[in-house]
Scaffold this active site. Structure first.
Site, mmCIF file in Angstrom:
data_model
loop_
_atom_site.group_PDB
_atom_site.id
_atom_site.type_symbol
_atom_site.label_atom_id
_atom_site.label_comp_id
_atom_site.label_asym_id
_atom_site.label_seq_id
_atom_site.Cartn_x
_atom_site.Cartn_y
_atom_site.Cartn_z
ATOM 1 N N VAL A 11 0.721 -0.740 0.319
ATOM 2 C CA VAL A 11 -0.102 -0.116 -0.185
ATOM 3 C C VAL A 11 0.734 1.399 -0.315
ATOM 4 O O VAL A 11 0.940 1.981 -0.131
ATOM 5 C CB VAL A 11 -0.902 -0.149 1.199
ATOM 6 C CG1 VAL A 11 -1.516 1.648 1.107
ATOM 7 C CG2 VAL A 11 -2.047 -1.155 1.306
ATOM 8 N N ASP A 30 11.470 4.154 5.302
ATOM 9 C CA ASP A 30 10.895 2.007 6.143
ATOM 10 C C ASP A 30 12.050 2.236 6.723
ATOM 11 O O ASP A 30 13.191 3.100 7.460
ATOM 12 C CB ASP A 30 10.950 1.479 4.731
ATOM 13 C CG ASP A 30 10.127 0.248 5.068
ATOM 14 O OD1 ASP A 30 10.293 -0.689 6.198
ATOM 15 O OD2 ASP A 30 9.006 0.200 4.440
ATOM 16 N N PHE A 148 -8.282 1.356 -0.306
ATOM 17 C CA PHE A 148 -9.056 -0.470 -1.482
ATOM 18 C C PHE A 148 -7.977 -0.765 -2.067
ATOM 19 O O PHE A 148 -8.485 -1.911 -3.267
ATOM 20 C CB PHE A 148 -10.343 0.489 -2.054
ATOM 21 C CG PHE A 148 -11.436 1.044 -0.499
ATOM 22 C CD1 PHE A 148 -11.929 -0.392 0.302
ATOM 23 C CD2 PHE A 148 -11.372 1.879 -0.271
ATOM 24 C CE1 PHE A 148 -13.021 0.784 1.410
ATOM 25 C CE2 PHE A 148 -12.231 2.892 0.484
ATOM 26 C CZ PHE A 148 -12.962 1.947 1.319
ATOM 27 N N ASN A 204 -14.588 -5.078 2.941
ATOM 28 C CA ASN A 204 -13.735 -6.573 2.976
ATOM 29 C C ASN A 204 -14.583 -8.153 2.963
ATOM 30 O O ASN A 204 -14.203 -8.608 2.766
ATOM 31 C CB ASN A 204 -12.183 -6.314 3.369
ATOM 32 C CG ASN A 204 -11.451 -6.342 2.470
ATOM 33 O OD1 ASN A 204 -11.297 -5.477 1.655
ATOM 34 N ND2 ASN A 204 -9.787 -5.643 3.028
ATOM 35 N N GLY A 249 -14.147 -21.010 -6.695
ATOM 36 C CA GLY A 249 -12.227 -21.725 -6.417
ATOM 37 C C GLY A 249 -12.119 -21.993 -5.768
ATOM 38 O O GLY A 249 -12.920 -22.912 -4.405
ATOM 39 N N GLY A 253 -7.535 -15.727 0.174
ATOM 40 C CA GLY A 253 -6.290 -16.346 1.039
ATOM 41 C C GLY A 253 -5.591 -14.426 0.274
ATOM 42 O O GLY A 253 -6.501 -13.151 0.587
ATOM 43 N N CYS A 256 -5.305 -9.514 3.184
ATOM 44 C CA CYS A 256 -6.276 -8.724 4.060
ATOM 45 C C CYS A 256 -7.711 -9.314 4.211
ATOM 46 O O CYS A 256 -8.248 -9.379 5.491
ATOM 47 C CB CYS A 256 -6.769 -7.828 3.056
ATOM 48 S SG CYS A 256 -5.507 -6.410 2.970
ATOM 49 N N LYS A 259 -7.713 -11.795 7.792
ATOM 50 C CA LYS A 259 -7.070 -10.719 9.250
ATOM 51 C C LYS A 259 -8.402 -9.524 9.231
ATOM 52 O O LYS A 259 -8.340 -9.375 10.856
ATOM 53 C CB LYS A 259 -6.181 -9.959 7.969
ATOM 54 C CG LYS A 259 -5.330 -9.245 9.344
ATOM 55 C CD LYS A 259 -4.601 -8.342 9.030
ATOM 56 C CE LYS A 259 -4.577 -6.764 7.748
ATOM 57 N NZ LYS A 259 -4.960 -6.095 8.193
ATOM 58 N N LYS A 316 -2.911 -14.566 -5.741
ATOM 59 C CA LYS A 316 -4.031 -13.933 -6.755
ATOM 60 C C LYS A 316 -2.583 -13.910 -7.788
ATOM 61 O O LYS A 316 -1.619 -13.326 -7.877
ATOM 62 C CB LYS A 316 -4.779 -12.190 -6.629
ATOM 63 C CG LYS A 316 -4.722 -11.364 -6.631
ATOM 64 C CD LYS A 316 -4.977 -10.109 -5.590
ATOM 65 C CE LYS A 316 -5.425 -9.675 -6.700
ATOM 66 N NZ LYS A 316 -6.119 -8.505 -6.508
HETATM 67 N N1 LIG Z 1 -2.129 -5.150 1.095
HETATM 68 C C1 LIG Z 1 -3.301 -5.140 0.892
HETATM 69 O O1 LIG Z 1 -4.068 -5.411 -0.926
HETATM 70 C C2 LIG Z 1 -4.340 -3.663 1.534
HETATM 71 C C3 LIG Z 1 -5.048 -2.949 0.470
HETATM 72 C C4 LIG Z 1 -5.849 -1.995 1.475
HETATM 73 C C5 LIG Z 1 -5.103 -1.741 2.781
HETATM 74 N N2 LIG Z 1 -4.404 -2.383 3.202
HETATM 75 C C6 LIG Z 1 -3.677 -2.452 4.956
HETATM 76 O O2 LIG Z 1 -2.713 -1.114 4.635
HETATM 77 C C7 LIG Z 1 -1.872 -1.955 5.779
HETATM 78 C C8 LIG Z 1 -0.557 -2.169 5.058
HETATM 79 O O3 LIG Z 1 -0.239 -2.677 4.659
HETATM 80 P P1 LIG Z 1 0.914 -3.413 3.418
HETATM 81 O O4 LIG Z 1 0.137 -4.579 2.715
HETATM 82 O O5 LIG Z 1 1.722 -3.006 2.611
HETATM 83 O O6 LIG Z 1 2.003 -4.339 4.248
HETATM 84 P P2 LIG Z 1 3.711 -4.440 3.897
HETATM 85 O O7 LIG Z 1 3.777 -5.359 5.608
HETATM 86 O O8 LIG Z 1 3.784 -4.831 2.780
HETATM 87 O O9 LIG Z 1 3.712 -3.289 4.521
HETATM 88 C C9 LIG Z 1 3.829 -2.092 4.950
HETATM 89 C C10 LIG Z 1 5.289 -2.179 5.505
HETATM 90 O O10 LIG Z 1 5.613 -1.213 6.784
HETATM 91 C C11 LIG Z 1 7.081 -0.855 7.105
HETATM 92 N N3 LIG Z 1 6.977 -0.652 8.635
HETATM 93 C C12 LIG Z 1 6.391 -1.193 9.839
HETATM 94 N N4 LIG Z 1 6.812 -1.086 10.990
HETATM 95 C C13 LIG Z 1 7.635 -0.195 10.427
HETATM 96 C C14 LIG Z 1 8.073 1.183 11.344
HETATM 97 N N5 LIG Z 1 7.985 1.313 12.768
HETATM 98 N N6 LIG Z 1 8.635 2.909 10.368
HETATM 99 C C15 LIG Z 1 9.302 2.368 9.355
HETATM 100 N N7 LIG Z 1 8.234 1.158 8.645
HETATM 101 C C16 LIG Z 1 7.859 0.452 9.266
HETATM 102 C C17 LIG Z 1 7.357 -2.680 7.226
HETATM 103 O O11 LIG Z 1 8.889 -2.449 6.864
HETATM 104 C C18 LIG Z 1 6.687 -2.944 5.210
HETATM 105 O O12 LIG Z 1 7.904 -2.415 4.897
HETATM 106 C C19 LIG Z 1 -2.332 -2.941 6.481
HETATM 107 O O13 LIG Z 1 -3.099 -2.102 7.632
HETATM 108 C C20 LIG Z 1 -3.263 -3.304 5.897
HETATM 109 O O14 LIG Z 1 -4.438 -3.941 6.068
HETATM 110 C C21 LIG Z 1 -3.685 -3.014 2.280
#
Ligand SMILES: NC(=O)c1ccc[n+]([C@@H]2O[C@H](COP(=O)([O-])OP(=O)(O)OC[C@H]3O[C@@H](n4cnc5c(N)ncnc54)[C@H](O)[C@@H]3O)[C@@H](O)[C@H]2O)c1
Length: 439
Positions: A11, A30, A148, A204, A249, A253, A256, A259, A316
């Site tokens: 994201v 990060d 989203f 979700n 299917g 998975g 999101c 969780k 996916k």
């Molecule tokens: N993946 C999706 O499709 C999606 C879609 C919508 C919402 N979300 C939500 O967005 C959020 C992030 O999801 P994601 O899939 O991008 O997660 P991710 O695990 O891919 O990325 C999280 C990033 O945050 C970094 N991080 C964690 N703690 C840190 C800190 N203290 N300082 C600096 N960096 C830090 C990690 O190193 C990592 O790179 C979650 O809450 C998720 O539920 C995800």
């Protein structure tokens, strides 16, 4: 606008690139090894076009990287948080990464006027975060702006969303968010923070419910010899229902759905409410892989020592994300039954499990296998040389866990190669001679 964005995962990195594309001055933060990679334009996530877009905005100077939150946000108009919010073993959401970011801000005496939470968080979290910042002497409004996007089409989803949701307290926060998203055409829903936090979970949960509904109906179709694709295209043609997320299917998975469903169930429990509909959604999903294994065993007889070729590891297509992928559940169950797995995925090269061989080509993965199972709907799997692939196997048995293969390929492999084709929610197909043999 000067935006600091913490978390450069699926994201955060997409958001950072897109906000930079919109002309904002973005600093993404990060941990050290991730930032070092990004500074060299090396990504540890795979998303179509992301690498190129990242190179473009970095070259223009609109996106920079940092490891220190306080330093990166010193002059920012807003700080956006997009770190992970996984589920704890007790079912509660782990907000540890968010707290870690805020703790860094609290050590300093200044903080941007707005902290925008993009991570998915349980209802009431933004109120709590704002109160803790205030207790530390930081007068900052915490705003909720859920995301989203879908992995695999993330850049496009971000730039052309169905809607944008702002959960905020003051008109100033709304003005800031409108400025941030200026250039993106989409309906904007503004509401108070608690409702916005629930919009994300409810969305979700509803999508997961559609998938489980299709899967539940596929069980009925299998029992009565109907075709789930025809049933769901008839159902989805109703505009009140819509055609999306109605494919049967191997189940949903990814990081999101499970969780967020779990988080919503826990949210209900905290106020003494059970949410039985959501419990059923999870239960139907949990039945998918055991049903697939049961089909294999009924076709093989004894599964011990059998070799399964699995096509698709990521949860996916168009992503390398294996978090909560149905493949991992399949792998664990194959191990329990003594089934050997050799897998291929167009982008995933390793899964960290010793019990699976990840091979460089679908054909090497299929060599000497007793069945092939399509787990992920990568479109290129439909284009494979199926007669050749089946010729390499010990037994020409195809389980199509995504109903991916087109009818032309199916008739070719069934009639010419004499393969047995087992889809989901539709009758199995095999040649007359194979049928006679099984009688
Ligand atoms: N993946 C999706 O499709 C999606 C879609 C919508 C919402 N979300 C939500 O967005 C959020 C992030 O999801 P994601 O899939 O991008 O997660 P991710 O695990 O891919 O990325 C999280 C990033 O945050 C970094 N991080 C964690 N703690 C840190 C800190 N203290 N300082 C600096 N960096 C830090 C990690 O190193 C990592 O790179 C979650 O809450 C998720 O539920 C995800």
């Amino acid at each position: 606008m000067r935006l600091t964005l913490v978390g450069t995962g699926y994201v955060g990195l997409v958001a950072a690139v897109c906000f930079a594309k919109l002309g904002h001055d973005v600093i993404a933060v990060d941990r050290e090894p991730i930032i070092r990679g990004l500074q060299e334009n090396k990504l540890n996530i795979w998303e179509p076009q992301l690498e190129q877009e990242l190179a473009d905005v970095s070259a223009k100077g609109n996106l920079r990287f940092e490891t220190d939150v306080v330093k990166a946000s010193a002059d920012a108009d807003a700080l956006m948080v997009a770190v992970g919010t996984p589920t704890r073993p007790d079912g509660h959401t782990d907000l540890g990464h968010i707290h870690e970011v805020l703790a860094q801000l609290m050590q300093s005496t200044t903080c941007p006027p707005f902290v925008i939470i993009k991570s998915t968080v349980p209802v009431g979290t933004c109120d709590e975060l704002e109160a803790s910042l205030l207790a530390a002497g930081l007068h900052t409004e915490v705003v909720f702006n859920p995301e989203f996007l879908r992995q695999g089409s993330a850049l496009n989803d971000f730039m052309e969303p169905d809607r944008i949701v702002f959960g905020c307290k003051t008109p100033q926060a709304e003005t800031l968010l409108r400025e941030l998203y200026d250039g993106i055409e989409a309906p904007i829903h503004v509401c108070e923070r608690r409702s916005a936090e629930l919009v994300k979970y409810a969305s979700n949960a509803f999508l997961a419910m559609k998938i489980s509904f299709a899967n539940m109906m596929s069980d009925v179709c299998e029992g009565y010899g109907a075709d789930i694709r025809h049933v769901m295209s008839g159902v989805g043609a109703d505009r009140r229902i819509g055609p999306e997320f109605l494919s049967a299917g191997v189940g949903y998975g990814g990081s999101c759905f499970s969780k967020d469903l779990q988080a919503l169930l826990t949210t209900g429990k905290l106020i003494g409410r059970s949410l039985p509909l959501l419990e059923a959604v999870a239960k139907v999903n949990d039945q998918r892989i055991p049903r697939m294994i049961a089909k294999l065993i009924s076709l093989w007889g004894n599964p011990l020592g059998k070799r399964l070729c699995v096509l698709g590891i990521s949860f996916k297509p168009n992503t390398n994300d294996v978090r909560d992928a149905p493949f991992l559940t399949l792998l664990a169950q194959c191990e329990r039954h003594g089934i050997e797995v050799q897998a291929y995925d167009p982008v995933v090269r390793q899964v960290g499990a010793k019990t699976v061989k990840v091979l460089e080509s679908p054909y090497t993965a299929a060599a000497t296998a007793d069945a092939v199972l399509i787990m992920t709907e990568w479109p290129q799997f439909a284009e494979l040389d199926w007669p050749y692939l089946l010729h390499l196997m010990r037994q020409p048995l195809v389980l199509d866990g995504r109903n991916l293969l087109p009818s032309g390929v199916i008739s070719q492999i069934v009639d010419v190669v004499k393969a047995v084709y087992v889809p989901v929610g539709r009758p199995m197909e095999c040649s007359l001679s194979a049928r006679e043999e099984s009688l």
